[in-house]
Design an enzyme around this catalytic site. Structure first.
Site, mmCIF file in Angstrom:
data_model
loop_
_atom_site.group_PDB
_atom_site.id
_atom_site.type_symbol
_atom_site.label_atom_id
_atom_site.label_comp_id
_atom_site.label_asym_id
_atom_site.label_seq_id
_atom_site.Cartn_x
_atom_site.Cartn_y
_atom_site.Cartn_z
ATOM 1 N N LYS A 291 0.844 -1.190 0.000
ATOM 2 C CA LYS A 291 0.000 0.000 0.000
ATOM 3 C C LYS A 291 0.881 1.243 0.000
ATOM 4 O O LYS A 291 1.906 1.269 0.674
ATOM 5 C CB LYS A 291 -0.901 0.023 1.245
ATOM 6 N N ARG A 365 -10.346 -11.636 1.321
ATOM 7 C CA ARG A 365 -11.229 -12.668 0.752
ATOM 8 C C ARG A 365 -10.578 -14.045 0.776
ATOM 9 O O ARG A 365 -11.267 -15.054 0.864
ATOM 10 C CB ARG A 365 -11.680 -12.247 -0.658
HETATM 11 N N1 BES Z 1 -8.268 -4.011 4.216
HETATM 12 C C1 BES Z 1 -8.436 -3.486 2.914
HETATM 13 C C2 BES Z 1 -9.741 -2.725 2.735
HETATM 14 C C3 BES Z 1 -9.881 -1.436 3.481
HETATM 15 C C4 BES Z 1 -9.593 -0.236 2.861
HETATM 16 C C5 BES Z 1 -10.372 -1.418 4.760
HETATM 17 C C6 BES Z 1 -9.765 0.949 3.527
HETATM 18 C C7 BES Z 1 -10.543 -0.214 5.429
HETATM 19 C C8 BES Z 1 -10.250 0.966 4.819
HETATM 20 C C9 BES Z 1 -8.419 -4.620 1.892
HETATM 21 O O1 BES Z 1 -7.648 -5.722 2.215
HETATM 22 C C10 BES Z 1 -7.870 -4.082 0.616
HETATM 23 O O2 BES Z 1 -6.730 -3.739 0.601
HETATM 24 N N2 BES Z 1 -8.708 -4.011 -0.397
HETATM 25 C C11 BES Z 1 -8.311 -3.524 -1.664
HETATM 26 C C12 BES Z 1 -8.827 -4.476 -2.703
HETATM 27 C C13 BES Z 1 -8.250 -4.282 -4.081
HETATM 28 C C14 BES Z 1 -6.765 -4.599 -4.087
HETATM 29 C C15 BES Z 1 -8.985 -5.188 -5.026
HETATM 30 C C16 BES Z 1 -8.935 -2.137 -1.830
HETATM 31 O O3 BES Z 1 -10.039 -1.924 -1.352
HETATM 32 O O4 BES Z 1 -8.267 -1.264 -2.381
HETATM 33 MN MN MN Z 2 -5.633 -5.471 1.549
#
Ligand code: BES
Ligand code: MN
Ligand code: ZN
Length: 517
Positions: A291, A365
């Site tokens: 990230k 997931r």
């Molecule tokens: N834990 C995150 C989702 C999240 C984002 C929770 C902001 C709380 C606040 C999740 O694991 C994630 O990183 N999701 C990605 C998915 C994408 C890579 C398909 C996202 O939402 O960007």
């Molecule tokens: Mn994630």
């Protein structure tokens, strides 16, 4: 925190703060306020006029009584208009009261709960909601604050008193047992929410998968009919949880699988099992798809679903609801390293489904795939709910105060929606759109963990999960927004909110009531 139920309001009795919720535009018509106004020779009337206090929601009028009556301070809390009163109004009013207690570091408090005329809520509803909001609003995560940086942390008042009365300010007869039960329940719920907040707020260096498992064990120990089982990495491998294990592979902090099972003896072992599954990523760096900058901050909250189901089952067991219920978590940390799983890898989940990894940041997931499989195939759950901070897309769609809710069974979905409405936790139904299934097709595996398109991310994530529950009645709550508060609101300080617990407890209660019919 404990509350004593008062039979009368003695204005000579000393206390730090007297909290009185009042209806909009009816400040002095409130008989208790009028009584205090008389005792203070018209001070309230003058102050309300000068400070333009109308008792709108969030408005308060706070003053020192200069030793003229027992309470050192009186604080009038605006309830807003009578027609709009709801449970949530009273919860928020309790939260507002908590802010004043904190400001003056009150050692004790007397809270007045008056039942307005012509309202649907009972005195128990009102007292319960005020106490709940008050307790939740007092909570702060302050264990890392040094004691000597000026103000030592404030833990809230040692105790409180509650005076409940009718619209004329007269004490209500014969309601003490109801009130005691309502207050006990509100405090049990609030403590459960606070327990979950503590798990979420703990720093990720401490809150590793092993620590989360250990806390689950501690929290569940000594509660009747509640058992705890923890699998380590080897045992998870033996159960073929390779999807969850893949996510955890890059971290020094090794995975754990957590199962809490509540089986009261009065319920036959053949009764349907209700399973609650929580996403338990103790820190989500994104993995190799790391990230960027800002996006990684607060990702210690990625185990909020796990915290909710762990705390909820301890409350359900404590309250002794007659139903069989499980809480299931695959706890992992998502980190980049030489051992990490990679984009392009294919992993096999416990149920045999193969998953192409398109992005290591869509890790939740994968962990849920194995946790859902366990709940359904190992435990034989008849109904499942999962809570997960799953997608940023859901936050974009619905904002910070509402969760996304998905379900494959209209009856079960409606039951959960009802529970969430009663609990005052907002959620909004989003579709499991069959037409979008092609977005998560893989050329080389059964399914892919990211979508071919950038749109509808909360939906494609849910369609992915659906592959692992098939026909079993299942509801998915994407709590990425409401699980974490960036700003203090009402009875939620900045940090983990404990979202979902009140819904889960209400849901279990409604299932238990139905099975008893
Ligand atoms: N834990 C995150 C989702 C999240 C984002 C929770 C902001 C709380 C606040 C999740 O694991 C994630 O990183 N999701 C990605 C998915 C994408 C890579 C398909 C996202 O939402 O960007
Ligand atoms: Mn994630
Ligand atoms: Zn995540």
């Amino acid at each position: 925190m404990k509350f004593k139920i008062l039979e009368k309001l003695d204005l000579k009795a000393p206390c730090s703060i007297l909290l009185i919720p009042v209806l909009q535009d009816k400040v002095l018509e409130n008989p208790l306020v009028a009584r205090i106004d008389r005792a203070l020779r018209g001070v309230i009337a003058q102050l309300a006029d000068q400070e333009n206090f109308k008792a709108k929601t969030r408005q308060s009028l706070n003053f020192n009584t200069m030793g003229k009556i027992g309470p050192k301070r009186v604080c009038l809390l605006g309830l807003g208009a009578a027609e709009k009163l709801k449970h949530e109004t009273y919860r928020r009013t309790g939260g507002l009261g908590a802010d004043w207690l904190r400001k003056f570091r009150a050692e004790d408090a007397t809270v007045v709960c008056q039942v307005p005329k012509g309202i649907k809520l009972t005195v128990g509803d009102i007292a319960g909601a005020v106490v709940e909001g008050l307790r939740l609003g007092l909570y702060r995560f302050d264990k890392y604050k040094s004691k000597d940086d000026g103000e030592p942390p404030y833990g809230g008042p040692g105790g409180g008193s509650l005076f409940c009365c009718d619209a004329r300010g007269k004490v209500m007869k014969g309601v003490k047992p109801t009130l005691e039960a309502a207050v006990r329940r509100a405090l049990t719920l609030a403590e459960g929410v606070i327990t979950a907040r503590e798990l979420v707020n703990e720093i990720p260096e401490v809150m590793t998968p092993a620590e989360l498992a250990e806390r689950a064990r501690k929290l569940s120990s000594g509660i009747k009919d509640l058992s705890c089982r923890i699998l380590d990495e080897k045992e998870m491998a033996a159960e073929k949880m390779d999807a969850a294990l893949a996510v955890g592979r890059g971290s020094e902090n090794r995975p754990r699988f957590i199962e809490l099972l509540y089986e009261p003896p009065k319920v036959p072992k053949t009764a349907p099992l209700f399973a609650m599954v929580g996403k338990g990523v103790t820190f989500d760096s994104g993995g190799l798809n790391i990230k960027a900058g800002e996006a990684m901050a607060t990702m210690k909250m990625d185990m909020s679903g796990a915290a909710a189901v762990i705390s909820a089952i301890t409350i359900i067991a404590r309250l002794g609801f007659p139903l069989r219920c499980a809480a299931v978590v695959a706890a992992v940390e998502n980190m980049p390293s030489g051992r990490s799983y990679r984009p392009d890898d294919i992993v096999r989940a416990m149920n045999g489904t193969t998953i192409e990894v398109g992005n290591t940041d869509a890790e939740g997931r994968l962990t849920l795939a194995d946790a859902l499989s366990w709940a359904i195939h190992k435990l034989g759950a008849a109904r499942v709910i999962d809570l997960a901070t799953l997608t940023g897309a859901c936050v974009v769609a619905l904002g910070k105060t509402t969760a996304g809710i998905f379900g494959n069974d209209p009856g079960w979905l409606a039951t959960v929606q009802q529970a969430s409405a009663e609990a005052g936790e907002k959620c909004c139904n989003l579709p499991l759109d069959e037409d979008m299934k092609e977005d998560i097709k893989s050329e080389i595996a059964d399914v892919k963990n990211i979508s071919a398109t950038r749109s509808g991310g909360a939906i494609t994530a849910s369609l992915f999960l659906q592959k692992f529950v098939k026909e079993t009645p299942w509801v998915h709550l994407d709590i990425a927004g409401p699980a974490w508060a960036e700003k203090k609101r009402h009875y939620e300080p900045v940090g983990g909110t404990g979202y979902g617990i009140r819904t889960l407890v209400r849901l279990a209660e409604s299932l238990a009531a139905k099975s008893g019919e």
